[in-house]
Design an enzyme around this catalytic site. Structure first.
Site, PDB file in Angstrom:
ATOM      1  CB  SER A  22      -4.986  -5.855  -7.699  1.00 39.29           C
ATOM      2  OG  SER A  22      -6.244  -4.845  -7.425  1.00 39.29           O
ATOM      3  CG  HIS A 155      -2.810 -54.630 -10.058  1.00 37.45           C
ATOM      4  ND1 HIS A 155      -2.833 -53.779  -9.086  1.00 37.45           N
ATOM      5  CD2 HIS A 155      -4.803 -55.125  -9.940  1.00 37.45           C
ATOM      6  CE1 HIS A 155      -3.881 -54.975  -8.130  1.00 37.45           C
ATOM      7  NE2 HIS A 155      -4.470 -55.146  -8.810  1.00 37.45           N
ATOM      8  CB  SER A 276      11.811 -35.509 -31.879  1.00 41.94           C
ATOM      9  OG  SER A 276      13.377 -35.010 -31.796  1.00 41.94           O
ATOM     10  CE  LYS A 282       9.883 -39.672 -29.832  1.00 43.28           C
ATOM     11  NZ  LYS A 282      10.176 -39.702 -28.429  1.00 43.28           N
ATOM     12  CD  GLU A 289       4.023 -36.214 -23.437  1.00 43.90           C
ATOM     13  OE1 GLU A 289       5.559 -36.086 -23.175  1.00 43.90           O
ATOM     14  OE2 GLU A 289       4.795 -36.572 -24.252  1.00 43.90           O
ATOM     15  CE1 TYR A 316     -10.415  -7.203  -0.031  1.00 45.55           C
ATOM     16  CE2 TYR A 316      -8.769  -6.106   1.665  1.00 45.55           C
ATOM     17  CZ  TYR A 316      -9.553  -6.373   0.777  1.00 45.55           C
ATOM     18  OH  TYR A 316      -8.285  -6.263  -0.836  1.00 45.55           O
TER      19      TYR A 316
HETATM   20  N1  ARG Z   1      -7.990  -4.586  -5.212  1.00 44.90           N
HETATM   21  C1  ARG Z   1      -8.824  -4.887  -4.178  1.00 44.90           C
HETATM   22  C2  ARG Z   1      -8.717  -7.159  -3.888  1.00 44.90           C
HETATM   23  O1  ARG Z   1      -8.476  -7.005  -4.616  1.00 44.90           O
HETATM   24  C3  ARG Z   1      -9.304  -4.409  -3.565  1.00 44.90           C
HETATM   25  C4  ARG Z   1     -10.428  -4.395  -2.410  1.00 44.90           C
HETATM   26  C5  ARG Z   1      -9.658  -3.179  -1.708  1.00 44.90           C
HETATM   27  N2  ARG Z   1     -10.078  -2.485  -0.195  1.00 44.90           N
HETATM   28  C6  ARG Z   1      -9.761  -1.888   0.435  1.00 44.90           C
HETATM   29  N3  ARG Z   1     -10.035  -1.940   1.659  1.00 44.90           N
HETATM   30  N4  ARG Z   1      -8.100  -2.289   0.565  1.00 44.90           N
HETATM   31  O2  ARG Z   1      -9.538  -7.208  -2.667  1.00 44.90           O
END
Ligand code: ARG
Length: 435
Positions: A22, A155, A276, A282, A289, A316
């Site tokens: 991540s 409307h 444009s 234009k 938009e 978690y």
């Molecule tokens: N990269 C993980 C997240 O964003 C961090 C927590 C990871 N915890 C674990 N038990 N793998 O959630």
């Protein structure tokens, strides 16, 4: 090298490693991650869980790492599993075994929960400031054209005359509610999950109140399971930002209409319009938009978050790693939209003559004509009917209520006198309604 290497006999498959990582997303929380670690290490030393010297060595090195990342002299390794891993490993590479003591009584699960809250706290502050700027820009625009009268619509049909200022003031009300929603979510979010550990707290004599206070939280989470499993604050903020984007999309939709030759109520500055490639005449309101279009992204972020969280068992789960992409995108999108809109509104020129011309057509003062008859003692339903007949007469004979001769008024209802012309003046209509 993984933080969790001991249990395993093989490295993770390279593609799986990328899938699991991540760092691309969470590296933007490096400062918050380090601040959380500094607070944790300070507390560990204060409680005698690590030595005072280790505490100083850890916090000093962490502060250096933070400064170097900020200065660009330390590059974040894109192959690290996440930002927590990168920082802990960099720390240990610098101060050896002492660095390995930092994670005592902590898990990445409570660590990441702290990081997101700290990061989003700042994002809220920045977003609130931008919403306030937009409110100021709309207020100033309304004040600059305080006398401009335009048609009010229902409307998308001309309904009753209003002022441009009153129209813009409706948007500032929406934006003030947006401020309230974000502030409310921000207050609820400002509770520290640090000390929740993986899910069941810790056996060390940690001081959760101390880390909470060091990090500027208002308290700490009562349930350690909830502490690591809760992402309500992401949902609440994504919902608040979605509603904000609804408002921005409505404002932008009106600006797009107003820029058309059919309306021409406003003209955007050249710096906030585009042309444009083929049609030389234009001038397009692309920015408005795009804001309208980007509202869809933020709604998508909210739906993604809701769907990722739905049905997750405690505590978690790795699904929750998906939270950051979504909530970061929601804030990035809302902030860039606000950042672009503020100067676009500030430089936008209103064209009050065109607004007035539109307000003068379409019998927009018919309600006021009926109200005039009511002031002469007629019941409203009868006044409404008589005015309807007058409108029909005007349409048949190509006139307006302003130009219709008094004799024609009186042919429909003998209660009319010359005072009707003042009663149906657009200025009178808006003044009497306090617009
Ligand atoms: N990269 C993980 C997240 O964003 C961090 C927590 C990871 N915890 C674990 N038990 N793998 O959630």
């Amino acid at each position: 090298m993984k933080l969790w290497a001991g249990r395993f006999s093989k490295d993770v498959d390279p593609k799986t490693n990328d899938f699991n990582s991540s760092i691309a997303t969470d590296q933007r929380m490096y400062a918050q991650d380090i601040n959380g670690s500094i607070a944790h290490a300070t507390m560990l030393a204060a409680k005698g869980i690590i030595s005072a010297e280790d505490g100083v060595a850890i916090t000093t090195a962490l502060a250096e790492i933070k400064a170097e990342i900020a200065a660009g002299t330390l590059q974040i390794d894109p192959n690290a599993e996440d930002i927590h891993t990168f920082i802990e490993q960099t720390l240990t590479a610098r101060i050896g075994d002492t660095g390995k003591r930092l994670h005592t009584g902590r898990s990445r699960n409570d660590q990441v929960a702290v990081d997101i809250r700290l990061y989003l706290r700042e994002e809220c502050g920045a977003t609130l400031a931008l919403v306030r700027q937009l409110i100021d820009a709309l207020d100033a625009k309304g004040a600059a054209y305080a006398d401009a009268i335009m048609p009010g619509y229902t409307h998308l049909q001309r309904a009753q005359p209003i002022t441009f200022k009153a129209h813009l003031a409706a948007y500032t009300e929406m934006l003030k509610r947006d401020l309230g929603r974000i502030e409310d979510a921000q207050t609820r979010m400002n509770i520290s999950p640090l000390g929740s550990g993986a899910l069941a707290g810790t056996t060390y004599p940690i001081d959760r109140a101390m880390t909470a206070e060091l990090l500027g939280f208002d308290g700490f989470t009562a349930s350690t399971l909830d502490g690591v499993a809760d992402r309500d604050f992401c949902l609440e903020l994504a919902a608040a930002l979605s509603i904000l984007m609804v408002h921005l999309s409505r404002l932008c939709e009106e600006i797009i209409l107003w820029c058309s030759w059919e309306f021409k109520f406003v003209e955007l500055d050249d710096a906030f319009s585009t042309g444009s490639s083929i049609m030389p005449q234009k001038k397009n309101p692309d920015i408005a938009e795009l804001v309208r279009g980007k509202s869809g992204r933020v709604f998508g972020d909210l739906m993604g978050l809701l769907t990722a969280m739905k049905g997750l068992p405690l505590a978690y789960n790795k699904d929750m790693q998906e939270d950051k992409d979504a909530i970061f995108d929601a804030f990035d999108t809302a902030k860039i939209c606000l950042t672009t809109l503020v100067p676009m509104i500030e430089t936008m020129k209103a064209l009050p003559e065109n607004m007035r011309k539109a307000a003068a057509g379409g019998f927009i003062n018919a309600t006021d004509c009926a109200d005039y008859l009511v002031s002469k003692g007629l019941p409203f339903r009868d006044a409404y009917k008589a005015t309807g007949e007058l409108v029909a007469l005007c349409i048949r004979t190509g006139q307006t209520l302003e130009t219709l001769p008094l004799a024609d008024y009186q042919s429909v209802c003998d209660k009319f006198d010359a005072g009707v012309y003042d009663a149906i003046k657009l200025e009178t209509c808006v003044r009497r309604r306090g617009m």
